[in-house]
Design a protein around this motif. Structure first.
Motif, PDB file in Angstrom:
ATOM      1  N   GLY A 184     -22.294  26.709  50.092  1.00 18.94           N
ATOM      2  CA  GLY A 184     -21.082  27.418  49.748  1.00 18.94           C
ATOM      3  C   GLY A 184     -19.906  26.481  49.554  1.00 18.94           C
ATOM      4  O   GLY A 184     -19.905  25.339  50.022  1.00 18.94           O
ATOM      5  N   ALA A 185     -18.906  26.963  48.850  1.00 23.72           N
ATOM      6  CA  ALA A 185     -17.709  26.172  48.575  1.00 23.72           C
ATOM      7  C   ALA A 185     -16.816  26.102  49.817  1.00 23.72           C
ATOM      8  O   ALA A 185     -17.214  26.467  50.914  1.00 23.72           O
ATOM      9  CB  ALA A 185     -16.958  26.780  47.392  1.00 23.72           C
ATOM     10  N   SER A 186     -15.617  25.638  49.616  1.00 26.54           N
ATOM     11  CA  SER A 186     -14.614  25.524  50.672  1.00 26.54           C
ATOM     12  C   SER A 186     -15.035  24.490  51.717  1.00 26.54           C
ATOM     13  O   SER A 186     -15.430  23.382  51.365  1.00 26.54           O
ATOM     14  CB  SER A 186     -14.354  26.900  51.300  1.00 26.54           C
ATOM     15  N   ALA A 187     -15.004  24.835  53.005  1.00 27.21           N
ATOM     16  CA  ALA A 187     -15.281  23.839  54.049  1.00 27.21           C
ATOM     17  C   ALA A 187     -16.748  23.429  54.089  1.00 27.21           C
ATOM     18  O   ALA A 187     -17.061  22.275  54.402  1.00 27.21           O
ATOM     19  CB  ALA A 187     -14.855  24.380  55.411  1.00 27.21           C
ATOM     20  N   SER A 188     -17.661  24.330  53.757  1.00 29.12           N
ATOM     21  CA  SER A 188     -19.092  24.035  53.919  1.00 29.12           C
ATOM     22  C   SER A 188     -19.533  22.826  53.100  1.00 29.12           C
ATOM     23  O   SER A 188     -20.207  21.926  53.606  1.00 29.12           O
ATOM     24  CB  SER A 188     -19.928  25.257  53.527  1.00 29.12           C
ATOM     25  N   ILE A 189     -19.174  22.787  51.830  1.00 22.81           N
ATOM     26  CA  ILE A 189     -19.590  21.670  50.979  1.00 22.81           C
ATOM     27  C   ILE A 189     -18.911  20.378  51.419  1.00 22.81           C
ATOM     28  O   ILE A 189     -19.492  19.288  51.336  1.00 22.81           O
ATOM     29  CB  ILE A 189     -19.298  21.972  49.486  1.00 22.81           C
ATOM     30  N   ARG A 190     -17.705  20.474  51.929  1.00 25.06           N
ATOM     31  CA  ARG A 190     -17.000  19.279  52.400  1.00 25.06           C
ATOM     32  C   ARG A 190     -17.631  18.728  53.678  1.00 25.06           C
ATOM     33  O   ARG A 190     -17.738  17.516  53.865  1.00 25.06           O
ATOM     34  CB  ARG A 190     -15.527  19.600  52.621  1.00 25.06           C
ATOM     35  N   ILE A 191     -18.028  19.625  54.553  1.00 23.33           N
ATOM     36  CA  ILE A 191     -18.675  19.187  55.799  1.00 23.33           C
ATOM     37  C   ILE A 191     -20.020  18.546  55.490  1.00 23.33           C
ATOM     38  O   ILE A 191     -20.373  17.505  56.050  1.00 23.33           O
ATOM     39  CB  ILE A 191     -18.829  20.379  56.763  1.00 23.33           C
ATOM     40  N   LEU A 192     -20.784  19.166  54.585  1.00 20.51           N
ATOM     41  CA  LEU A 192     -22.076  18.579  54.226  1.00 20.51           C
ATOM     42  C   LEU A 192     -21.876  17.220  53.556  1.00 20.51           C
ATOM     43  O   LEU A 192     -22.657  16.293  53.778  1.00 20.51           O
ATOM     44  CB  LEU A 192     -22.846  19.510  53.299  1.00 20.51           C
ATOM     45  N   ASP A 193     -20.845  17.077  52.762  1.00 22.17           N
ATOM     46  CA  ASP A 193     -20.552  15.797  52.114  1.00 22.17           C
ATOM     47  C   ASP A 193     -20.297  14.706  53.146  1.00 22.17           C
ATOM     48  O   ASP A 193     -20.723  13.559  52.976  1.00 22.17           O
ATOM     49  CB  ASP A 193     -19.345  15.948  51.198  1.00 22.17           C
ATOM     50  N   ARG A 194     -19.634  15.061  54.232  1.00 17.28           N
ATOM     51  CA  ARG A 194     -19.368  14.077  55.287  1.00 17.28           C
ATOM     52  C   ARG A 194     -20.630  13.756  56.087  1.00 17.28           C
ATOM     53  O   ARG A 194     -20.751  12.672  56.652  1.00 17.28           O
ATOM     54  CB  ARG A 194     -18.262  14.597  56.205  1.00 17.28           C
ATOM     55  N   ALA A 195     -21.541  14.710  56.150  1.00 16.38           N
ATOM     56  CA  ALA A 195     -22.771  14.507  56.928  1.00 16.38           C
ATOM     57  C   ALA A 195     -23.843  13.767  56.146  1.00 16.38           C
ATOM     58  O   ALA A 195     -24.745  13.164  56.732  1.00 16.38           O
ATOM     59  CB  ALA A 195     -23.316  15.854  57.392  1.00 16.38           C
ATOM     60  N   ALA A 196     -23.745  13.830  54.823  1.00 19.97           N
ATOM     61  CA  ALA A 196     -24.841  13.333  53.982  1.00 19.97           C
ATOM     62  C   ALA A 196     -24.957  11.812  54.019  1.00 19.97           C
ATOM     63  O   ALA A 196     -23.960  11.091  54.123  1.00 19.97           O
ATOM     64  CB  ALA A 196     -24.624  13.800  52.546  1.00 19.97           C
ATOM     65  N   ARG A 197     -26.206  11.364  53.953  1.00 19.11           N
ATOM     66  CA  ARG A 197     -26.524   9.952  53.751  1.00 19.11           C
ATOM     67  C   ARG A 197     -27.426   9.855  52.531  1.00 19.11           C
ATOM     68  O   ARG A 197     -28.126  10.810  52.193  1.00 19.11           O
ATOM     69  CB  ARG A 197     -27.242   9.379  54.972  1.00 19.11           C
ATOM     70  N   THR A 198     -27.418   8.703  51.864  1.00 17.61           N
ATOM     71  CA  THR A 198     -28.261   8.542  50.685  1.00 17.61           C
ATOM     72  C   THR A 198     -29.730   8.673  51.088  1.00 17.61           C
ATOM     73  O   THR A 198     -30.213   7.888  51.912  1.00 17.61           O
ATOM     74  CB  THR A 198     -28.029   7.173  50.035  1.00 17.61           C
TER      75      THR A 198
END
Length: 217
Positions: free
Chosen positions: A43-57
């Motif tokens: 989902g948009a808003s905070a969810s995608i931003r939080i996942l972006d911070r959690a993601a590793r290549t």
């Protein structure tokens, strides 16, 4: 996976989760087994931003989709159901509580439509936490933030899920989440995770400081 997410911060039993812990767990689960992981819709808003911070290549490509370019939360569950219907594959959704409430009707199945395997993970932080990291979350707006920006709703996600014909589960530990992510998705279900409001502004400042220190700036 376990050491990375749990090194982020300690959690008091029964307290809300740090949403970054949940995002790290989901990302790592999909990264470790990309060949068997369901399609992940965010989902948009905070969810995608939080996942972006959690993601590793990841070592291998992952299938992750989002309507982020539309910059809106409407229709998220319906879009995920459409993906599951069109592909015939299981779909896992990660979204916030307001995004869930905006489109909980997407859990419903038309009488002439096929069954799908759809798992909706709701990060319930009681409102629109995205605004806490924007100018709306600055101290001078503290008195009005809850009512006009976070807009928490009086609802029970468990009963809403059952009313829409979906199964329901509340995650109470990271071990329980690990077990859930390892199991195949069957039918339509809603998974609620009670989280605190992430201080994305402070986290971004911390990351920027760490980058600057690493570069010797």
């Amino acid at each position: 996976m376990i050491s990375r997410r749990r090194s982020l911060a300690a959690r008091t039993p029964g307290a809300p989760f740090d949403p970054l812990h949940i995002a790290c767990t989901i990302w790592d689960s999909h990264s470790e087994h990309p060949e068997s992981a369901p399609l992940l819709f965010v989902g948009a808003s905070a969810s995608i931003r939080i996942l972006d911070r959690a993601a590793r290549t990841p070592a291998r490509p992952l299938r992750v989709l989002s309507n982020r370019g539309l910059a809106g939360i409407d229709g998220t569950i319906s879009c995920a159901r459409g993906l599951a219907t069109a592909t015939g594959e299981p779909v896992r959704v990660l979204l916030g509580d307001l995004t869930f409430l905006h489109d909980m009707g997407g859990l419903l199945r038309g009488s002439h439509e096929p069954e799908v395997d759809l798992q909706v993970i709701v990060l319930n932080d009681a409102g629109g936490s995205i605004f806490a990291g924007l100018e709306h979350g600055e101290p001078q707006h503290a008195q009005d933030f809850g009512r006009y920006f976070a807009t928490p709703q009086r609802c029970d996600i468990e009963y809403l899920a059952y009313g829409m014909g979906a199964d329901y589960l509340e995650v109470r530990s990271l071990d329980q989440l690990d077990d859930l992510l390892a199991r195949p998705i069957r039918g339509v279900s809603v998974v609620e995770v009670r989280t605190d409001i992430p201080d994305l502004r402070a986290r971004d400042a911390q990351v920027q400081a760490e980058i600057s220190a690493a570069l010797g700036a």
